[in-house]
Design a protein around this motif. Structure first.
Motif, mmCIF file in Angstrom:
data_model
loop_
_atom_site.group_PDB
_atom_site.id
_atom_site.type_symbol
_atom_site.label_atom_id
_atom_site.label_comp_id
_atom_site.label_asym_id
_atom_site.label_seq_id
_atom_site.Cartn_x
_atom_site.Cartn_y
_atom_site.Cartn_z
ATOM 1 N N ARG A 1 0.815 -1.207 0.000
ATOM 2 C CA ARG A 1 0.000 0.000 0.000
ATOM 3 C C ARG A 1 0.856 1.268 0.000
ATOM 4 N N TYR B 1 4.578 2.303 -8.075
ATOM 5 C CA TYR B 1 3.982 1.001 -8.353
ATOM 6 C C TYR B 1 3.874 0.164 -7.082
ATOM 7 N N GLY B 2 2.742 -0.539 -6.951
ATOM 8 C CA GLY B 2 2.677 -1.562 -5.922
ATOM 9 C C GLY B 2 3.568 -2.729 -6.327
ATOM 10 N N SER C 1 -3.372 -1.311 -2.303
ATOM 11 C CA SER C 1 -4.217 -0.161 -1.998
ATOM 12 C C SER C 1 -3.408 1.129 -1.977
ATOM 13 N N ASN D 1 -1.786 2.849 -4.146
ATOM 14 C CA ASN D 1 -0.579 3.036 -4.948
ATOM 15 C C ASN D 1 -0.904 3.883 -6.182
ATOM 16 N N GLY E 1 -1.417 -0.093 -9.089
ATOM 17 C CA GLY E 1 -1.382 -1.277 -8.235
ATOM 18 C C GLY E 1 -0.446 -2.343 -8.769
ATOM 19 N N ASN F 1 -6.258 2.883 -5.990
ATOM 20 C CA ASN F 1 -5.052 3.211 -6.753
ATOM 21 C C ASN F 1 -5.432 4.180 -7.875
ATOM 22 N N ASN G 1 -10.754 2.775 -7.913
ATOM 23 C CA ASN G 1 -9.538 3.217 -8.587
ATOM 24 C C ASN G 1 -9.891 4.293 -9.617
#
Length: 336
Positions: free
Chosen positions: A172, A177-178, A195, A197, A200, A224, A251
């Motif tokens: 998160r 970037y996740g 979550s 980001n 994601g 995101n 998102n």
């Protein structure tokens, strides 16, 4: 008699030398231990644990394990993983690895297979941390039951031909970037949450003839800027993602397939919930494609959006109560 004594002496010296040479290999542990009460001068055994990860990595054999026995931070600089190893915090403990002047953990050695379990990775404030886990070479990395939070760049950043397995993990508030996958990774993401980001999960084909794939199941991707992006940047590249029994909610874009060079950017979504996004599922430009089956797409700004891409929707989807249910050419096909 004197010659026999000399022979015995020579044999004794040879045996001692052999033992000296073999001692470092014998000293390698299958399981090394770290503790807040440990000391890096210790042998990293359970009775005499070490304190920080570099000491344990020096003591453990390739293919072995490092156990973090209690709640603490276990590094001061980037942890370089140059051998196959499992690093885990025992249940009930918070094993922390901070990002400082780079990633928290770096894997850049061919053939290395790493498992990280029950760890917390965060940046040290103001210390120049970048990523949680950075992989540029290796065989595979598995991330099980971990928390990766607030990284300025990426939670997990993997480039090249490597297997990435993420399960039961929360990533998160990454600045970019996740999970970032570029030019060759094969990723599976299950039972996880991404979550807050910027993006994601980013699946990128950035090099000629590279194929990057992500299989995502039972995962929540929420809040995101973009939940899942599949991007073919190179004309000869392939980027593919499949999403199954997952939730794309709140998102900017729930899922986005994009080809800007004619490469293949393929997105498949089945049995999933897509709701509360500005754009539910969006595919743009030739080379991009989206396939949707058995899913609910509701309460988005745009439900399904196609801009010059191939977008196929099976007849078993519920696309309802979006501000605009469909935009562009959406091909209705029979359920498979």
């Amino acid at each position: 008699m004197k010659s026999r004594i000399l022979v015995r002496g020579a044999l004794g010296v040879a045996a001692a030398l052999a033992l000296a040479v073999s001692a470092p290999a014998e000293a390698q542990l299958f399981r090394a231990y770290l503790s807040t009460s440990g000391n890096d001068a210790n042998p990293c055994t359970l009775p005499q644990p070490c304190r920080l990860l570099p000491a344990a990595l020096a003591a453990v054999a390739s293919g072995g394990e490092i156990w973090l026995l209690d709640s603490a931070n276990y590094n001061t600089v980037t942890v370089q993983l140059t051998k196959s190893v499992t690093i885990l915090a025992v249940p009930g403990s918070v094993g922390s690895v901070v990002a400082s002047n780079g990633p928290a953990i770096r894997i850049a050695t061919a053939g290395v297979d790493v498992t990280l379990r029950n760890l917390v990775m965060v940046p040290l404030p103001g210390a120049g941390g970048t990523n949680g886990i950075e992989v540029t070479a290796g065989s595979g990395v598995a991330v099980d039951g971990c928390l990766i939070a607030n990284m300025p760049d990426s939670g997990i950043r993997a480039t090249g031909d490597i297997s990435v397995r993420v399960s039961g993990t929360s990533i998160r508030n990454s600045g970019v970037y996740g999970i970032y996958l570029s030019s060759g990774p094969r990723a599976t993401v299950t039972g996880s949450a991404l979550s807050g980001n910027a993006i994601g999960i980013y699946v990128l084909a950035s090099a000629a003839l590279s194929t990057t794939t992500a299989e995502i199941a039972d995962t929540t991707i929420d809040a995101n800027t973009t939940g899942v992006t599949v991007h073919a940047f190179d004309a000869a590249g392939v980027a593919m993602a499949s999403v199954h029994q997952s939730r794309l909610v709140r998102n900017g874009y729930g899922a986005y397939a994009y080809s800007n060079a004619g490469g293949q950017a393929s997105l498949a979504i089945a049995d999933s919930l897509v709701t509360g996004n500005d754009h539910g599922i969006h595919a743009t430009l030739p080379g991009a494609s989206a396939w949707l089956s058995g899913s609910m797409v509701s309460h988005n700004g745009y439900g399904l959006y196609s801009n010059g891409a191939l977008f196929e929707s099976a007849g078993n989807n519920a696309v309802r109560r979006n501000t605009t249910n469909t935009q562009g050419t959406i091909i209705q096909v029979a359920p498979m």
